[in-house]
Motif scaffolding. Structure first.
Motif, mmCIF file in Angstrom:
data_model
loop_
_atom_site.group_PDB
_atom_site.id
_atom_site.type_symbol
_atom_site.label_atom_id
_atom_site.label_comp_id
_atom_site.label_asym_id
_atom_site.label_seq_id
_atom_site.Cartn_x
_atom_site.Cartn_y
_atom_site.Cartn_z
ATOM 1 N N LYS A 272 0.833 -1.200 0.000
ATOM 2 C CA LYS A 272 0.000 0.000 0.000
ATOM 3 C C LYS A 272 0.869 1.253 0.000
ATOM 4 O O LYS A 272 0.630 2.196 -0.771
ATOM 5 C CB LYS A 272 -0.906 -0.008 1.241
ATOM 6 C CG LYS A 272 -1.780 1.228 1.390
ATOM 7 C CD LYS A 272 -2.868 1.279 0.342
ATOM 8 C CE LYS A 272 -3.836 2.419 0.604
ATOM 9 N NZ LYS A 272 -4.946 2.441 -0.363
ATOM 10 N N LEU A 273 1.890 1.272 0.843
ATOM 11 C CA LEU A 273 2.776 2.431 0.902
ATOM 12 C C LEU A 273 3.575 2.577 -0.392
ATOM 13 O O LEU A 273 3.805 3.692 -0.867
ATOM 14 C CB LEU A 273 3.715 2.310 2.106
ATOM 15 C CG LEU A 273 3.039 2.315 3.485
ATOM 16 C CD1 LEU A 273 4.075 2.135 4.592
ATOM 17 C CD2 LEU A 273 2.246 3.599 3.708
ATOM 18 N N GLN A 274 3.968 1.459 -0.971
ATOM 19 C CA GLN A 274 4.682 1.490 -2.243
ATOM 20 C C GLN A 274 3.775 2.008 -3.358
ATOM 21 O O GLN A 274 4.190 2.817 -4.196
ATOM 22 C CB GLN A 274 5.190 0.083 -2.601
ATOM 23 C CG GLN A 274 6.340 -0.405 -1.744
ATOM 24 C CD GLN A 274 7.644 0.303 -2.090
ATOM 25 O OE1 GLN A 274 7.941 1.367 -1.569
ATOM 26 N NE2 GLN A 274 8.418 -0.288 -2.979
ATOM 27 N N GLU A 275 2.550 1.537 -3.366
ATOM 28 C CA GLU A 275 1.580 1.957 -4.378
ATOM 29 C C GLU A 275 1.353 3.461 -4.334
ATOM 30 O O GLU A 275 1.203 4.114 -5.374
ATOM 31 C CB GLU A 275 0.255 1.224 -4.144
ATOM 32 C CG GLU A 275 -0.892 1.653 -5.044
ATOM 33 C CD GLU A 275 -2.213 1.062 -4.585
ATOM 34 O OE1 GLU A 275 -3.244 1.729 -4.781
ATOM 35 O OE2 GLU A 275 -2.211 -0.041 -4.016
ATOM 36 N N PHE A 338 -3.111 9.030 -0.300
ATOM 37 C CA PHE A 338 -1.754 9.546 -0.125
ATOM 38 C C PHE A 338 -1.723 10.713 0.861
ATOM 39 O O PHE A 338 -0.905 10.747 1.783
ATOM 40 C CB PHE A 338 -1.180 9.987 -1.474
ATOM 41 C CG PHE A 338 0.157 10.666 -1.372
ATOM 42 C CD1 PHE A 338 1.329 9.921 -1.320
ATOM 43 C CD2 PHE A 338 0.258 12.062 -1.311
ATOM 44 C CE1 PHE A 338 2.568 10.542 -1.218
ATOM 45 C CE2 PHE A 338 1.484 12.689 -1.206
ATOM 46 C CZ PHE A 338 2.637 11.926 -1.163
ATOM 47 N N THR A 339 -2.623 11.666 0.683
ATOM 48 C CA THR A 339 -2.623 12.868 1.520
ATOM 49 C C THR A 339 -2.889 12.530 2.982
ATOM 50 O O THR A 339 -2.179 13.004 3.882
ATOM 51 C CB THR A 339 -3.679 13.869 1.022
ATOM 52 O OG1 THR A 339 -3.400 14.201 -0.347
ATOM 53 C CG2 THR A 339 -3.661 15.130 1.877
ATOM 54 N N ILE A 340 -3.896 11.699 3.211
ATOM 55 C CA ILE A 340 -4.243 11.323 4.581
ATOM 56 C C ILE A 340 -3.094 10.570 5.236
ATOM 57 O O ILE A 340 -2.736 10.818 6.393
ATOM 58 C CB ILE A 340 -5.527 10.475 4.603
ATOM 59 C CG1 ILE A 340 -6.734 11.338 4.214
ATOM 60 C CG2 ILE A 340 -5.738 9.833 5.971
ATOM 61 C CD1 ILE A 340 -8.022 10.566 4.083
ATOM 62 N N ASN A 341 -2.507 9.637 4.499
ATOM 63 C CA ASN A 341 -1.427 8.832 5.076
ATOM 64 C C ASN A 341 -0.167 9.654 5.345
ATOM 65 O O ASN A 341 0.528 9.444 6.341
ATOM 66 C CB ASN A 341 -1.113 7.650 4.166
ATOM 67 C CG ASN A 341 -2.183 6.584 4.229
ATOM 68 O OD1 ASN A 341 -3.008 6.576 5.148
ATOM 69 N ND2 ASN A 341 -2.207 5.685 3.255
ATOM 70 N N MET A 342 0.121 10.603 4.461
ATOM 71 C CA MET A 342 1.279 11.463 4.706
ATOM 72 C C MET A 342 1.059 12.317 5.947
ATOM 73 O O MET A 342 1.971 12.495 6.762
ATOM 74 C CB MET A 342 1.532 12.355 3.486
ATOM 75 C CG MET A 342 2.221 11.633 2.341
ATOM 76 S SD MET A 342 3.885 11.070 2.782
ATOM 77 C CE MET A 342 4.704 12.631 3.038
#
Length: 401
Positions: A272-275, A338-342
Motif C-alpha cells: 500500500k505504501l509502495q503503491e 496519499f494525503t491522509i497517510n502522509m
C-alpha cells in the motif's frame, strides 16, 4: 565516595552501564568516576575558561595588540580566527538548546549545581551565554546540518529579556549546562562538530542524570552526561554525516531496512505504501536519526530508550519499533489515500512541535506546577499514545523472526 553511594537508580543504570560508561566491576566505579570528572573539568578550563581569559587579555586589556594576535588577522591558525569560528558553532547550539523540550519547564529552571569552575564569584569568567550576547559576528549566522552549511541568515536577534527568565548571578539554567556539553563535544570532534538534532539526543540523557534522587549523580550530571553522550554518538554519528548516507552504515540504508522489514512482516501494508509512493525518507529519517526523541514526550522517549539500549540488537530493535509504529496503525493507512497517510505519518511528534511553537509564545513561568507544561492546541496526533504497546509489538516482531 563508596561504591554504594555511586550506585545509580534504575534509569541511570540504563545510562551508565548500557551506554558503556562505567566499568562492569562495581569496585572500580569510584576511581573511574573521579578520573572522568577531572578530565571533564580540564575540558572546561581549556575550551571555555581559558579562551575567555585570552580574549579579554588580547582584545580588551592590552593596548599593544600585535598583528599576530589581532582580531582581523587572516591567518586560519590565529587564536582569534579559531574563536570566531567557534562562535559560529556556539550560536547554532545556543539557538537549539534554548528551545529544547519546550513542553517542559525543566530545562528553563535553574540547576541546583551550577558549574563552580565557571560561576566562581571570585572570577568573572565568560559564560557561553555571555559569549553569545557579546558575540561580534554581526554579519551572518550560519546553521549547520548534516550536509554542512545549509542556512545563512541575518544577524542574530538579541533574545528578549521577557522570553527567558533572567536568573540571578551565580545561577544557570539546565539548558546552559546542555549548551556546554554540546559545545565541548563539537570542539573535541571537529570532523562532525555540532549538527542540528544532537540537542534532542543529549536532552534525555542529561535529564536522566539531573533528576536522579542520588545527589551525587545530580551534582556531576554535566560530566557524566558528556561521556554518555559521547559514547552514544560514537554509535549513531554516521546518521549525522551526509557523505555516508548511501553506505551500509548510513541513514539511507537504515530507512530502506525499515521498509524491507515491513515487507517481511506485513506485505499488504508495504504494498500500500509502495503503491502510494510514500517513501521512508518522508517520515523515517527523523525517527531513526533522533531515536524517536521528537516523536513522544520525554518520559516516553526514556521508556523507549530503556528498551532500545538494553536490547542485544540495540539499533536493529529501533527498526522493529518503527515497523511496529506502522503496523499498529495499518487499518488507517490501508484505508487512507496519499494525503491522509502522509499527514498521519508526519504528525507523529506533532504534540512536541505544537508545544515547541506555543511555548515560544507563552514563556514558562515560576508558578507552573510540575515539569510538564501542556498547552491547549489543535493538532493531529499519532493514534497510539501507549509506548508500551509499541514496544510490545516490536518485541513480537523480533520474536517472530
Amino acid at each position: 565516595m563508596n561504591p554504594r553511594s555511586a550506585s545509580p537508580n534504575y534509569r541511570n543504570f540504563v545510562s551508565v552501564i548500557l551506554l558503556n560508561y562505567l566499568p562492569t566491576e562495581q569496585a572500580q566505579w569510584s576511581s573511574f568516576l573521579k578520573k572522568q570528572r577531572e578530565i571533564y573539568a580540564q575540558f572546561l578550563k581549556e575550551m571555555i575558561i581559558q579562551p575567555g581569559i585570552a580574549k579579554a587579555n588580547l582584545g580588551f586589556i592590552r593596548e599593544d595588540v600585535t598583528l599576530e594576535d589581532h582580531p582581523l588577522n587572516p591567518n586560519p591558525d590565529s587564536r582569534w580566527n579559531t574563536y570566531f569560528k567557534d562562535n559560529e558553532v556556539l550560536l547554532q547550539v545556543d539557538k537549539d538548546v534554548r528551545r529544547l523540550y519546550p513542553d517542559m519547564a525543566f530545562f528553563q529552571r535553574p540547576t541546583d549545581y551550577p558549574c563552580l569552575l565557571i560561576m566562581d564569584p571570585q572570577n568573572e569568567f565568560e559564560t557561553l551565554r555571555r559569549r553569545v550576547e557579546q558575540t561580534t559576528l554581526k554579519s551572518q549566522t550560519v546553521a549547520h546540518s548534516r550536509s554542512g552549511v545549509t542556512n545563512v541568515s541575518s544577524p542574530r536577534k538579541t533574545t528578549s529579556a521577557n522570553e527567558y527568565e533572567v536568573l540571578p548571578n551565580g545561577c544557570e539554567a539546565h539548558w546552559e549546562v546542555v549548551e556546554r556539553i554540546l559545545f565541548i563535544y563539537a570542539k573535541l570532534n571537529p570532523g562532525i562538530a555540532y549538527v542540528q538534532g544532537m540537542n534532542e539526543i543529549v536532552g534525555p540523557v542529561y535529564y536522566t542524570f539531573a533528576t536522579d534522587p542520588n545527589t551525587e549523580w545530580k551534582e556531576h550530571a554535566e560530566a557524566d552526561t558528556f561521556f554518555c553522550f559521547t559514547n552514544l554518538m560514537s554509535e549513531i554519528r554516521d546518521n549525522f554525516i551526509k557523505s555516508l548516507d548511501d553506505s551500509q552504515c548510513g541513514i539511507s540504508y537504515k530507512m530502506e531496512k525499515v521498509y524491507s522489514t515491513l515487507k517481511e512482516k506485513d506485505m499488504d501494508l508495504y504494498l500500500k505504501l509502495q503503491e502510494q509512493n510514500i517513501k521512508p525518507q518522508f517520515f523515517a529519517f527523523r525517527w531513526l536519526t533522533l531515536l524517536l526523541s521528537q516523536e513522544f514526550l520525554l518520559p516516553d522517549v526514556i521508556r523507549i530508550w530503556d528498551s532500545l539500549f538494553s536490547d542485544i540488537g540495540r539499533f536493529d530493535f529501533l527498526i522493529l519499533v518503527c515497523c511496529a509504529m506502522l503496523i499498529l496503525i495499518r487499518d488507517q493507512l490501508l484505508a487512507g489515500d496519499f494525503t491522509i497517510n502522509m499527514r498521519l505519518l508526519q504528525t507523529v511528534g506533532s504534540f512536541r512541535k505544537a508545544a515547541r511553537w506555543e511555548v515560544s509564545l507563552c514563556p514558562i513561568s515560576k508558578d507552573q506546577v510540575g515539569d510538564f507544561t501542556v498547552q491547549k492546541h489543535h493538532y493531529l496526533d499519532y493514534p497510539i499514545s501507549d509506548v508500551d504497546l509499541i514496544l510490545k509489538k516490536a518485541k513480537e516482531l523480533q520474536d517472530s523472526a
